[in-house]
Scaffold this active site. Structure first.
Site, PDB file in Angstrom:
ATOM      1  N   GLU A 121      98.834  16.899 -78.180  1.00 41.58           N
ATOM      2  CA  GLU A 121      98.472  15.600 -78.766  1.00 41.58           C
ATOM      3  C   GLU A 121      99.662  14.648 -78.760  1.00 41.58           C
ATOM      4  OE1 GLU A 121      96.605  13.892 -82.982  1.00 41.58           O
ATOM      5  OE2 GLU A 121      97.577  15.861 -82.912  1.00 41.58           O
TER       6      GLU A 121
ATOM      7  N   CYS B 218      93.292  17.302 -82.516  1.00 45.76           N
ATOM      8  CA  CYS B 218      93.789  17.695 -83.838  1.00 45.76           C
ATOM      9  C   CYS B 218      92.672  18.314 -84.675  1.00 45.76           C
ATOM     10  CB  CYS B 218      94.433  16.489 -84.523  1.00 45.76           C
ATOM     11  SG  CYS B 218      95.377  16.909 -86.014  1.00 45.76           S
TER      12      CYS B 218
ATOM     13  N   LYS C 288      89.937  10.042 -79.767  1.00 42.44           N
ATOM     14  CA  LYS C 288      89.649  10.742 -81.015  1.00 42.44           C
ATOM     15  C   LYS C 288      88.657   9.911 -81.818  1.00 42.44           C
ATOM     16  CE  LYS C 288      91.932  13.101 -84.872  1.00 42.44           C
ATOM     17  NZ  LYS C 288      93.216  13.374 -85.542  1.00 42.44           N
TER      18      LYS C 288
END
Length: 530
Positions: free
Chosen positions: A286, A404, A351
């Site tokens: 990430e 995440c 995301k």
């Protein structure tokens, strides 16, 4: 046993709150990295006994009669979440000069809020309370409801759901492919709380037999599923996971960005490890790219030069969209970009489920007036992606990407892997150092693999990076704070557990379990009344 149980039941005031708090804190030992699930066989019976003594005053209204039960659950939850999530405060020490003042809000404030879910669980359970196995079923139903709500209310945060304590090893994870996390939460609490029957005379043998049957079924199903031969692989994917272990204090430092980027390129281009082929796919964690590609187009050229023919890189990066104009500002996304051997970005996934206060500031106008900014994200506030789609990687393999903590949401992952053959999770757990946080995060990602019957590729900045097979078994991994690469040849094959029909079946099984626990609780309550 009965004498001790009587003393717990009769506790009042601060003593009852303290015991509930300690019982909740003890239950955290069932979660990673401790995996001492036996602690839950003490903490949940204590909770049940405390609820036995949590009857409201006869003259109080409906809410007044439930207040003592809610308080017991709230204190239990506060202990559980404080002991299980204290490490969140570590993220604020990365930039301590700016955010150390907010540590009490993170360490204490989050558990204070999450504890309301467990207060709700015990209040609901108390509505169906009895003096036998019915109260065990009522507790299981209450917690299953609370954990389900915790998955989506106020953006959702189902971290350390109770069901994970019942899945410390792959043998015990397999049932989640049938009953899902909601079912595991219900059955885990039902079994963990069963020793409370020893304090009375009703249903002891029936409860022991039922608990033994559920445990045997879980272990038996796990053994059969793990022992079953895997179907022949239709394809293989040679891949490399890169764990650079970049110090977060340097992450966005302009003076070292080139060094970080050069290190990523060097690790990615190392010769294959012994016994492995040149990777078709390379994975970076990430926000691994330490700058915007719009500002450094030469970086894409360097990546194209590094990649061999047919190779692809999946890299975590901040993606800029719509440069600032007189009429508006640029938008930034926490993304995974797919880059081909020509140095071209051929696809990207943003995301969708951002971290409140970390990646964006909810009610930003209000907090900005108070001088409060986002706490732990990069150099800019991020926007949520509008949708998610699989990325096609070498071998025409469809990979579902989760950035995440998106991977901790069972429903979110379950929907998005329906048309995929591989789960990819990129993360940066360096914010939390060598604390329980990264281990808990990895365990939840590991369970997603077993739950969906798909292999999982997990790449983290400083751990835990791993390759997990479709049964939740770790094929290879890098430890926290290690710097290195993993080369793996991954077989790709589809599992029936990800079909729409199977998901419908799973939902029906969960509904049956929840209805059954509620009916047991209600039936024993009625029998007691008669």
């Amino acid at each position: 046993m009965q004498r001790l149980a009587g003393r717990i039941i009769l506790l009042w005031g601060w003593r009852r709150a303290l015991v509930a708090f300690l019982a909740g804190a003890l239950a955290v030992l069932g979660q990673a990295p401790y995996d001492f699930f036996a602690a839950c066989f003490l903490s949940f019976p204590v909770l049940v006994l405390l609820l036995d003594g949590a009857a409201g005053e006869a003259g109080a209204g409906p809410l007044g009669r439930l207040k003592p039960a809610f308080a017991v659950g709230w204190w239990f939850g506060f202990g559980y979440f404080l002991a299980g999530l204290w490490w969140i405060g570590g993220a604020l020490l990365v930039e301590a000069d700016s955010f150390a003042w907010a540590m009490p809000l993170a360490i204490v404030g989050i558990p204070l809020v999450l504890a309301f879910f467990y207060g709700l669980a015990t209040a609901v359970a108390r509505l169906m309370w009895s003096d036998g196995i019915g109260r065990i079923a009522a507790t299981a139903f209450g917690f299953a409801l609370a954990e389900w709500l915790r998955g989506f209310l106020f953006t959702g945060f189902p971290w350390n759901a109770i069901g994970y304590a019942a899945m410390p090893v792959p043998l015990m994870m397999q049932a989640v492919s049938v009953i899902g996390m909601n079912g595991m939460n219900a059955l885990a609490v039902f079994v963990f709380a069963m020793p409370a029957l020893l304090a009375g005379r009703r249903h002891i043998w029936a409860g022991a037999a039922l608990a033994a049957l559920l445990v045997a079924a879980d272990l038996g199903f796990g053994y059969v599923r793990l022992a079953a031969p895997e179907p022949p692989a239709s394809r293989h994917l040679d891949l490399r996971i890169v764990q650079p272990s970049v110090d977060l204090s340097e992450k966005w430092d302009a003076s070292v960005r080139d060094r970080i980027f050069a290190s990523l390129l060097a690790m990615s281009s190392e010769p294959p490890q012994k016994g492995h082929e040149k990777p078709q796919l390379i994975l970076w964690p990430e926000t691994a790219v330490p700058f915007l590609f719009t500002e450094r187009p030469d970086a894409l050229t360097a990546i194209g030069d590094m990649l061999a023919d047919g190779q692809m890189l999946l890299a975590g990066a901040i993606r800029e969209e719509g440069p600032a104009t007189a009429g508006g500002d640029a938008r930034y996304y926490n993304s995974v970009v797919a880059i081909n051997d020509q140095g071209e970005i051929v696809d990207a996934v943003d995301k969708v489920h951002l971290v409140p206060f970390g990646e964006y500031l909810p009610f930003d106008d209000l907090f900005s007036r108070l001088g409060i900014d986002q706490f732990v994200a990069g150099p800019m506030s991020l926007s949520a992606g509008s949708s998610r789609h699989p990325i096609t990687i070498p071998g025409s393999i469809r990979a579902a990407l989760f950035i995440c903590y998106e991977v901790i949401f069972p429903q979110l992952v379950g929907v998005d892997v329906a048309s995929s053959e591989l789960i990819v999770n990129v993360t940066n757990d360096a914010w939390f150092g060598d604390t329980p946080g990264p281990y808990q995060h990895f365990r939840q990602a590991q369970v997603r693999a077993a739950e969906n019957g798909l292999p999982l590729l997990r790449v983290a900045n400083n751990g835990i990076s791993a390759v997990v097979d479709p049964r939740g078994r770790v094929v290879d991994a890098l430890a926290i704070n290690a710097r290195g690469v993993i080369d793996v040849r991954l077989p790709i094959w589809r599992q029936d557990t990800v079909s729409a029909g199977q998901r419908t079946t799973n939902g029906v099984v969960v509904i049956i379990l929840l209805v059954a626990t509620a009916l047991i609780a209600i039936a024993t309550t009625r029998l007691r009344a008669n």
